[in-house]
Design a protein around this motif. Structure first.
Motif, short mmCIF file in Angstrom:
data_model
loop_
_atom_site.label_atom_id
_atom_site.label_comp_id
_atom_site.label_asym_id
_atom_site.label_seq_id
_atom_site.Cartn_x
_atom_site.Cartn_y
_atom_site.Cartn_z
N ILE A 1 0.82 -1.21 0.00
CA ILE A 1 0.00 0.00 0.00
C ILE A 1 0.86 1.26 0.00
O ILE A 1 0.34 2.36 0.06
N ARG A 2 2.18 1.08 -0.09
CA ARG A 2 3.06 2.25 -0.22
C ARG A 2 4.39 1.81 -0.79
O ARG A 2 4.76 0.63 -0.72
N TYR A 3 5.10 2.77 -1.38
CA TYR A 3 6.43 2.50 -1.93
C TYR A 3 7.33 2.04 -0.79
O TYR A 3 7.21 2.51 0.33
N ARG A 4 8.24 1.14 -1.06
CA ARG A 4 9.23 0.64 -0.09
C ARG A 4 8.65 -0.33 0.95
O ARG A 4 9.36 -0.87 1.76
N GLN A 5 7.33 -0.51 0.94
CA GLN A 5 6.79 -1.50 1.87
C GLN A 5 7.09 -2.89 1.29
O GLN A 5 7.02 -3.07 0.08
N LYS A 6 7.45 -3.83 2.17
CA LYS A 6 7.69 -5.17 1.60
C LYS A 6 6.35 -5.78 1.19
O LYS A 6 5.31 -5.46 1.76
N LEU A 7 6.40 -6.63 0.16
CA LEU A 7 5.17 -7.22 -0.36
C LEU A 7 4.55 -8.16 0.68
O LEU A 7 5.26 -8.89 1.36
N GLU A 8 3.23 -8.09 0.81
CA GLU A 8 2.50 -8.88 1.82
C GLU A 8 1.51 -9.80 1.12
O GLU A 8 0.92 -9.43 0.10
N ASN A 9 1.27 -10.98 1.72
CA ASN A 9 0.27 -11.89 1.16
C ASN A 9 -1.12 -11.28 1.28
O ASN A 9 -1.48 -10.74 2.33
N ALA A 10 -1.89 -11.39 0.20
CA ALA A 10 -3.25 -10.84 0.21
C ALA A 10 -4.10 -11.60 -0.81
O ALA A 10 -3.58 -12.35 -1.63
N THR A 11 -5.40 -11.39 -0.72
CA THR A 11 -6.32 -11.97 -1.71
C THR A 11 -7.22 -10.87 -2.25
O THR A 11 -7.74 -10.05 -1.48
N LEU A 12 -7.39 -10.84 -3.57
CA LEU A 12 -8.32 -9.89 -4.20
C LEU A 12 -9.68 -10.57 -4.33
O LEU A 12 -9.75 -11.74 -4.70
N TYR A 13 -10.73 -9.82 -4.04
CA TYR A 13 -12.11 -10.31 -4.23
C TYR A 13 -12.86 -9.29 -5.06
O TYR A 13 -13.05 -8.16 -4.63
N LYS A 14 -13.30 -9.69 -6.25
CA LYS A 14 -14.06 -8.75 -7.11
C LYS A 14 -15.54 -8.87 -6.79
O LYS A 14 -16.10 -9.98 -6.81
N VAL A 15 -16.16 -7.74 -6.47
CA VAL A 15 -17.60 -7.71 -6.21
C VAL A 15 -18.25 -6.71 -7.17
O VAL A 15 -17.56 -6.06 -7.95
N LYS A 16 -19.56 -6.57 -7.08
CA LYS A 16 -20.27 -5.73 -8.06
C LYS A 16 -19.77 -4.28 -8.07
O LYS A 16 -19.57 -3.69 -9.12
N ASP A 17 -19.52 -3.72 -6.88
CA ASP A 17 -19.16 -2.29 -6.80
C ASP A 17 -17.67 -2.01 -6.86
O ASP A 17 -17.26 -0.85 -6.90
N GLY A 18 -16.84 -3.06 -6.80
CA GLY A 18 -15.40 -2.80 -6.79
C GLY A 18 -14.59 -4.02 -6.42
O GLY A 18 -14.93 -5.15 -6.80
N LEU A 19 -13.53 -3.77 -5.66
CA LEU A 19 -12.57 -4.82 -5.36
C LEU A 19 -12.13 -4.72 -3.91
O LEU A 19 -11.72 -3.65 -3.45
N TYR A 20 -12.24 -5.82 -3.18
CA TYR A 20 -11.68 -5.87 -1.83
C TYR A 20 -10.28 -6.47 -1.89
O TYR A 20 -10.05 -7.42 -2.65
N VAL A 21 -9.38 -5.92 -1.09
CA VAL A 21 -8.06 -6.52 -0.91
C VAL A 21 -7.97 -6.92 0.56
O VAL A 21 -8.04 -6.07 1.44
N GLU A 22 -7.88 -8.24 0.78
CA GLU A 22 -7.80 -8.73 2.16
C GLU A 22 -6.37 -9.21 2.42
O GLU A 22 -5.89 -10.14 1.77
N PHE A 23 -5.69 -8.56 3.35
CA PHE A 23 -4.32 -8.92 3.69
C PHE A 23 -4.31 -10.03 4.73
O PHE A 23 -5.18 -10.07 5.61
#
Length: 395
Positions: free
Chosen positions: A345-367
């Motif tokens: 969610i920011r530059y220089r942050q190390k990459l974290e495991n997450a899952t994307l969920y696409k719903v009707k109004d947009g996209l959830y990102v669950e870390f």
């Protein structure tokens, strides 16, 4: 000989990018983007763009390539600066560097380059470009830079296939020390020049001062919310589906002044951003205070003591449909689909495991793990291995 226009910024990275392209046999032209000369905003007595354009010109001369300065200040003001102020007034925190790449370097600047007969534009970003033929069509990939400390793919998370098709990143395979070594060996004036810290291409601007000169100060209160506050003891409902659960955890905590104690005054909630520690000027606490939320309507800053205060942490965020962007459009999710990814969610942050969920109004990102200071207006970018697939504005 293919023609490449290099955005020469007067820094070491773009200088070495130009040198490498010339070595590879391209016809190279250096262009310096002048993005700012609004004298009503005093940046500092230094005139960085003059100094930088001068350095860029000396590098171009040394490399024996044509050089010119292009004035993009009108477009920069319109597309970046005005947008930034608008976002800050709404209480969101924009990322000018991501926008500058999308709107200026790979749009306005790219168009100028193509008008000059260029086949490509090149920048000194630490990232790489890949290509694969899928369904008989070339698909371009944005890959992390080899230098883990300097990977800048995040800043390019809003690029499109069309923009990537025309982009070259000559230093993506190198580390910063290797880049400096090449610059020194070639006797380039920028070899030891410090990296610029400031708004993209404006040079030595400090954002808070810049904002203070444009957004009117307005006195308000700083409220400290205790870690034991009732506001964190919400009853978790029984969820009937995954989307309900995601919506519940993505919701921001709503604070009010009577939930904490007033500890100081401030000069405008719109100057502050979530996770910020500096500039609060509040003493007397065992650990420093961090901003856990800002309310620009009521002009209140809510803070919590210590970097582990639970008001800073959440593990789900949401991106509205119109702010979802896929570089890999062929991998875009349809409603109801999910995808395990790595995200930041920011530059220089190390990459974290997450899952994307696409719903009707947009996209959830669950870390997998709670994230500190998820900030509206900033970009979340998602990857598989070292390929950046897409991004979105946190809503």
């Amino acid at each position: 000989m293919k023609r490449v226009i290099v955005g020469l910024s007067g820094g070491v990275d773009s200088s070495v990018a130009a040198y490498l392209l010339k070595e590879q046999g391209y016809e190279v032209i250096g262009l310096f983007m002048k993005n700012w000369h609004d004298e009503s905003v005093t940046i500092s007595n230094e005139c960085p763009w003059l100094e930088d354009s001068n350095d860029a010109m000396i590098v171009a001369e040394k490399l024996g390539i044509p050089f010119q300065v292009v004035d993009l200040s009108e477009q920069y003001k319109e597309r970046i600066v005005d947008y930034m102020f608008h976002e800050y007034e709404k209480g969101r925190t924009p990322n000018p560097d991501v926008l500058c790449n999308r709107e200026i370097k790979f749009d306005v600047f790219l168009k100028i380059a193509l008008d000059l007969g260029a086949d490509y534009v090149a920048t000194g970003h630490y990232c790489r470009k890949g290509e694969e033929i899928i369904d008989k069509k070339p698909v371009y990939k944005l890959l992390a830079g080899k230098d883990g400390n300097k990977d800048q793919s995040y800043f390019l998370c809003q690029l499109s296939q069309e923009q990537l098709a025309k982009a070259l990143f000559p230093i993506g395979e190198l580390t910063k020390p290797e880049v400096r070594k090449i610059a020194a060996e070639q006797d380039l004036i920028t070899a030891d020049k410090k990296d610029s810290q400031g708004l993209c291409f404006i040079g030595k601007v400090r954002l808070p001062e810049f904002l203070q000169q444009k957004l009117q100060p307005k006195e308000g209160v700083i409220v400290q919310i205790p870690a034991t506050s009732e506001v964190y003891n919400q009853k978790v409902p029984v969820f009937t589906c995954k989307e309900e659960e995601l919506a519940f955890y993505a919701k921001k905590t709503k604070y009010s002044v009577n939930q904490g104690k007033v500890v100081a005054k401030h000069q405008g909630a719109h100057y502050f951003t979530k996770g910020q520690r500096k500039g609060l000027a509040v003493g007397g606490t065992k650990e420093p205070l961090f901003v856990i939320d800002t309310d620009v309507v009521e002009n209140v800053i809510y803070t919590g003591e210590g970097k582990n205060h639970q008001g800073l942490y959440r593990n789900v965020l949401f991106v509205n449909n119109e702010e979802i962007h896929w570089i890999r459009t062929d991998l875009a999710l349809n409603d109801g689909e999910s995808l395990p990814v790595l995200a930041r969610i920011r530059y220089r942050q190390k990459l974290e495991n997450a899952t994307l969920y696409k719903v009707k109004d947009g996209l959830y990102v669950e870390f997998e793990n709670p994230q500190s200071a998820i900030t509206e207006g900033q970009f979340v970018a998602w990857y598989i291995n070292d390929e950046l697939l897409g991004s979105g504005v946190i809503s």
